[in-house]
Enzyme design. Structure first.
Site: not given
Ligand code: TYM
Length: 334
Positions: A199, A196, A114
């Site tokens: 969005k 990966k 990032k």
């Molecule tokens: P975020 O919002 O980027 O993504 C949400 C969830 O989607 C999964 N993910 C994917 N899985 C498979 N293939 C992909 N291309 C892909 N892109 C995203 C992510 O692994 C995630 O599970 N930091 C976290 C949000 C968060 C969180 C937490 C998660 C904040 N606090 C506490 C668990 C526990 C995040 O940015 O997810």
């Protein structure tokens, strides 16, 4: 009755979700929700670590709440709330900051990625992101955290901080385990399958959004990058085809081997169409249900309010315990 173990996960309302988020995370939330006391959050504070248009952030927060519900999260059985509504998250993050070292944060893959992508805005929040995430998890005495593979490093930090705190101040936090699904934990871009699916990809053909209609989904899969070979097999040297097999098998809930068998001897064109249809079959009903729910904002506000009240009760038990352990004088009034 034996009390259920706690499950916690969160998603950032930073844009319209992709099928990567769905297959890697949301889908598993639904599968696991009844076996645990499940707590799901909208990580809205996390989104502020990259520039957000305020009106869009608000809109995306409603969108994501409706999407959670449309994907089968039951707001009575589970707890669904916005992170910013429960201030215990930032309070615990502060305490955890005091036992976390800059070196641990600067070597995080997501921070490095990032920082490259947002060179003009490498802020403290971006670096501190995993500490707030650790607070999210540890506040609820969480045992299981369903996530996609890209969040594994952050979960490791949450575990390390829990163990470190417990060693320093005595048993306080449960040490959480990650849950990474067998299939779909890492969905790749359709146009650059070494990357990966995200969005925030500038190229819209790289991802399938949960808002895409059937025609758009089929068109994007038709354009998906493959290779000059003609074998539909899962192989490191075939990232495009392997990704399509991953997506197909995750959507159909079958193994990669079963998917390979189904397409043995078939042409790429037919295969891509079938993958597109399998995805559209899942996305279409969810999109329609989400639109229906979004028409009633009062209901969504009500869900978030109830969720925050329930989350707060659990979260403050932990904050009070932590404040006491570190030596802060407890409030004698309320
Ligand atoms: P975020 O919002 O980027 O993504 C949400 C969830 O989607 C999964 N993910 C994917 N899985 C498979 N293939 C992909 N291309 C892909 N892109 C995203 C992510 O692994 C995630 O599970 N930091 C976290 C949000 C968060 C969180 C937490 C998660 C904040 N606090 C506490 C668990 C526990 C995040 O940015 O997810």
């Amino acid at each position: 009755m034996e009390e259920k173990k706690i499950l916690f996960s969160a998603i950032q309302p930073s844009g319209i979700l992709t099928i990567g988020n769905y297959l890697g995370a949301l889908r598993n939330f639904k599968k696991l929700q009844s076996d645990y006391q499940s707590i799901f959050s909208l990580a809205d504070l996390h989104t502020l670590t990259v520039k957000q248009e305020p009106a869009n952030l608000r809109k995306n927060t409603y969108e994501l709440t409706a999407l959670y519900l449309a994907c089968g999260i039951d707001p009575n059985e589970s707890i669904l709330f916005a992170q910013s509504h429960v201030s215990a998250h930032t309070e615990l993050a502060w305490i955890l900051n005091t036992i976390c070292y800059p070196g641990e944060l600067s070597r995080m893959t997501q921070f490095k990625d990032k920082s490259k992508k947002h060179e003009d805005n490498i802020n403290m929040g971006l670096m501190d992101y995993p500490v707030l995430m650790a607070a999210d998890i540890l506040l609820y005495q969480t045992e299981l955290v369903p996530i996609g593979a890209d969040q594994k490093q952050h979960l490791e930090l949450a575990r390390d901080l829990a163990i470190r705190f417990n060693n320093r101040y005595g048993e306080t936090f449960k040490v959480p385990e990650g849950y990474i699904g067998k299939n779909g934990a890492r969905v790749m871009s359709l146009t650059e399958p070494e990357k990966k699916m995200s969005k925030s990809d500038a190229n819209e053909n790289g991802f399938i959004s949960m808002n895409d209609d059937k025609d758009t989904i089929i068109r994007k899969f038709k354009r998906a990058v493959t290779d000059s070979d003609n074998k539909i097999v899962f192989d490191e040297s075939k990232p495009g085809i392997s990704n399509l097999l991953t997506i197909y098998s995750a959507c159909k809930d079958i193994t990669i081997e079963q998917a390979e068998k189904e397409f043995e001897g078939k042409m790429y064109g037919e295969f891509k169409l079938k993958v597109g249809e399998a995805v559209a079959d899942i996305v279409e009903p969810i999109r329609l249900e989400k639109e229906r729910l979004l028409a009633n904002k009062d209901y969504i506000d009500e869900v978030l309010k109830n969720g925050a009240e329930r989350a707060e009760r659990i979260a403050y038990k932990t904050v009070n315990k932590v404040y006491k352990k570190v030596g802060l004088v407890p409030r004698k009034w309320n």
